[in-house]
Design a protein around this motif. Structure first.
Motif, PDB file in Angstrom:
ATOM      1  N   GLU A 101       1.197  -1.557  -0.135  1.00 49.88           N
ATOM      2  CA  GLU A 101      -0.041   0.062  -0.116  1.00 49.88           C
ATOM      3  C   GLU A 101       0.749   1.212   0.081  1.00 49.88           C
ATOM      4  O   GLU A 101       0.632   2.143  -0.399  1.00 49.88           O
ATOM      5  CB  GLU A 101      -0.649  -0.130   1.561  1.00 49.88           C
ATOM      6  N   GLU A 130       1.580   9.794  -5.835  1.00 53.80           N
ATOM      7  CA  GLU A 130       1.367  10.873  -5.115  1.00 53.80           C
ATOM      8  C   GLU A 130       3.006  10.927  -6.815  1.00 53.80           C
ATOM      9  O   GLU A 130       3.657  12.155  -6.102  1.00 53.80           O
ATOM     10  CB  GLU A 130       2.149  10.675  -4.007  1.00 53.80           C
ATOM     11  N   ASN A 134       0.818   4.256  -2.774  1.00 56.84           N
ATOM     12  CA  ASN A 134       0.405   5.270  -2.280  1.00 56.84           C
ATOM     13  C   ASN A 134       1.684   6.275  -3.161  1.00 56.84           C
ATOM     14  O   ASN A 134       1.290   7.262  -3.606  1.00 56.84           O
ATOM     15  CB  ASN A 134       0.223   5.785  -1.229  1.00 56.84           C
TER      16      ASN A 134
END
Length: 162
Positions: free
Chosen positions: A140, A148, A144
């Motif tokens: 995860e 980004e 993420n």
């Protein structure tokens, strides 16, 4: 006609690993012909960068204890704290994979994927067993970071306090 220089690989037997991922193996041999073929397929500089990472023991297999799921982490060639998530036949979280492999199609795989494949072929890599929940958190975190615009790199053990 000029011939590209072929990278070299340390032909000494790999050191046995410690009990935190211990593997003990017989010596291996990589022939000059094998290196020439790899350099032809993957480009000599690309192969050399992969071999440097392999020889610096930058390749680590992560194994989830309960499920047995696996993925790989490869520390960048520069020795910096960036670690890339690698699924050797499908994906690497580095920008070169996204750009050179997927977008431009200039490489078959990135140097991190090649380093994992070399380590697997030689059966010489570190293994770290982790809890399934920790593996899910790690995946995860990479997802993420990639979302980004971070290229999916991780710096150090964890930015999320775990």
């Amino acid at each position: 006609r000029r011939r590209a220089s072929v990278p070299t690989v340390d032909r000494t037997p790999p050191r046995s690993l410690t009990s935190s991922g211990s593997r003990s193996r017989a010596p291996f041999a990589v022939t000059d012909r094998q290196l020439e073929l790899l350099a032809f397929v993957f480009d000599a500089k690309h192969l050399e960068n992969s071999l440097v990472m392999y020889q610096k023991r930058a390749v680590k297999k992560l194994v989830a204890v309960k499920s047995g799921r696996t993925c790989w982490q490869v520390r960048g060639k520069s020795g910096a704290k960036e670690e890339y998530l690698v699924f050797p036949t499908h994906y690497c979280s580095c920008r070169a994979f996204q750009w050179d492999v997927l977008s431009k199609g200039e490489q078959l795989i990135c140097k991190h994927m090649l380093a994992v494949r070399v380590a697997e072929a030689l059966d010489d890599y570190n293994v770290t067993e982790i809890d399934d929940a920790l593996l899910a958190q790690l995946l995860e975190a990479y997802a993420n970071d990639a979302g980004e615009g971070g290229g999916g790199t991780r710096r150090g053990p964890s930015r999320r306090g775990g």
